[in-house]
Design an enzyme around this catalytic site. Sequence first.
Site, PDB file in Angstrom:
ATOM      1  N   ASP A 234      29.572  34.586  42.947  1.00  0.00           N
ATOM      2  CA  ASP A 234      30.666  35.560  42.961  1.00  0.00           C
ATOM      3  C   ASP A 234      30.335  36.828  42.183  1.00  0.00           C
ATOM      4  OD1 ASP A 234      30.859  34.283  40.479  1.00  0.00           O
ATOM      5  OD2 ASP A 234      32.845  33.442  40.852  1.00  0.00           O
ATOM      6  N   THR A 235      29.596  36.704  41.090  1.00  0.00           N
ATOM      7  CA  THR A 235      29.234  37.897  40.327  1.00  0.00           C
ATOM      8  C   THR A 235      28.305  38.801  41.124  1.00  0.00           C
ATOM      9  OG1 THR A 235      29.400  36.610  38.298  1.00  0.00           O
ATOM     10  CG2 THR A 235      28.334  38.744  38.129  1.00  0.00           C
ATOM     11  N   THR A 256      37.335  34.778  34.916  1.00  0.00           N
ATOM     12  CA  THR A 256      37.302  33.640  34.000  1.00  0.00           C
ATOM     13  C   THR A 256      36.147  33.801  33.012  1.00  0.00           C
ATOM     14  OG1 THR A 256      38.265  32.204  35.694  1.00  0.00           O
ATOM     15  CG2 THR A 256      37.155  31.132  33.861  1.00  0.00           C
ATOM     16  N   ASN A 293      26.104  36.460  29.970  1.00  0.00           N
ATOM     17  CA  ASN A 293      27.286  35.686  30.344  1.00  0.00           C
ATOM     18  C   ASN A 293      28.155  35.514  29.101  1.00  0.00           C
ATOM     19  OD1 ASN A 293      28.995  34.124  31.821  1.00  0.00           O
ATOM     20  ND2 ASN A 293      27.484  32.589  32.382  1.00  0.00           N
TER      21      ASN A 293
END
Length: 485
Positions: A234-235, A256, A293
């Site tokens: 998704d990133t 999230t 991250n």
Amino acid sequence: MIYTAIDVGASSGRIMVGELNEGKLDIQEIHRFANGFSQRDGHCLWDIDHLLKQILQGLQKVKTLGYEHCTVGIDTWAVDYVLLDEKGDRLREAISYRDRRTDHTIDKLEHTLSKAAIYQKTGIQFQPFNTIYQLFEEDRELLKKTDKIMMIPDYLGYCLTGKAVTEITNVSTTQLLNVSTGNLDPELLEAVSVLEQQFAPLTEPGCELGKLRNEWFPDYDLPACKVMTVATHDTASAVIAAPGVNDGWAYISSGTWSLIGVENKTPIITDLALENNYTNERGANNTIRFLKNIIGMWVIQEVKQQLQADYSFQQLAEEAKKTEPFQQFINLNDKRFLNPENMIKEIQHYCRQTRQKIPRTAGELACCIYSNLAIIYAIAIKELETITEKPIEQFHIIGGGARNDFLNQLTADMSGKAVYAGPIEATATGNLLMQMIAAKEVKDIKEARQVVRNSFPIKVFTPKDIDRSTIIQSFQQTVLKALSK
């Protein structure tokens, strides 16, 4: 041509349709659903059948709106996987990266391969939940029965088409892909007792996966769909939709998790990158997403769920504005915040341990979280400038966090950089744009980003004059104090 994005995050999923009209992307949300893991059989497990059901319901809604034909792309979160037998059946439910089984696995694997050796091979940051550590903790007998190991988005695509692939942006997060060769690394595979043939062939974003097998789903009235591989992490999809121009910009994909980084042509695997725990994940069109991250909206999501009053995220931000920021300094990246039994109590316990003012009200808790996220973002931006040896002039916040004006302003204040917020649905947008590039309706990523700038409002936050260096110094001193406890 109508394009459909299936975008499944760790806390929610959505199905969006989009089409290009005169250089602008028109998108519409068709279906939204909750996602999350539950504690079962001693592990944190995803409900993959729930996701498949929601995807089929969403695609049925697409047809109900009159779209008989479309292309489809699927993206999800990274690192998690399913184990399949020779028949293609799951051997057990998919375990979430938030499961505690890998808490100490980084140290265990280091007895076999040093961190430096692993980093030189993969360029991937060390996170206890990386796929390499999950596989290290797998039941060896179960692995012997495993015919295929499939990342979550690849498996969802397999369920729709019967075609098995391993898409490159997602598998790069596993810490098993060799950053130099672009292939799975034999030594790393051996270290976790898996074989290369247990993975389906590697593929790039923008390839045709196959046709949706409507006959497999007789209970649903589905459109005729051609399923494409997109940037399935998704990133990676979100970064396609980052509206940066030329060089000198960085991004935070804010959901999230918060993924903060820059887009490079080549990996950076220096000692400094390793020391600061930066990662080199694959992006679309052979790019490298050099990023860190960082824990993101997970903390406020957990606090929101545990508060006695029913606050919206907007209300929490409004309450936070009433509180003076930077009253507590908390390292939200500490593994204690990854999946505590009670997030509010964990934050308060941290403050008690470090002899800080304890946040008690909803506003104090929210302000504490947002203040510390802004500090962590600012530190990461400075690290990026140092490691890449390039100045960052613009800072793009994309994804759900882009709607949080309070956090965006704090981030501008702490970083001293102008913050550009939007688009909010960056991941689904990038998913759609990758399909359009594959269909040759959009030329390339550069043109895709121009489409984003044409299509979505971008809100600008300019930094206020604050004593950011003193705040960062206080944060770092408190974090060191907490580590000594």
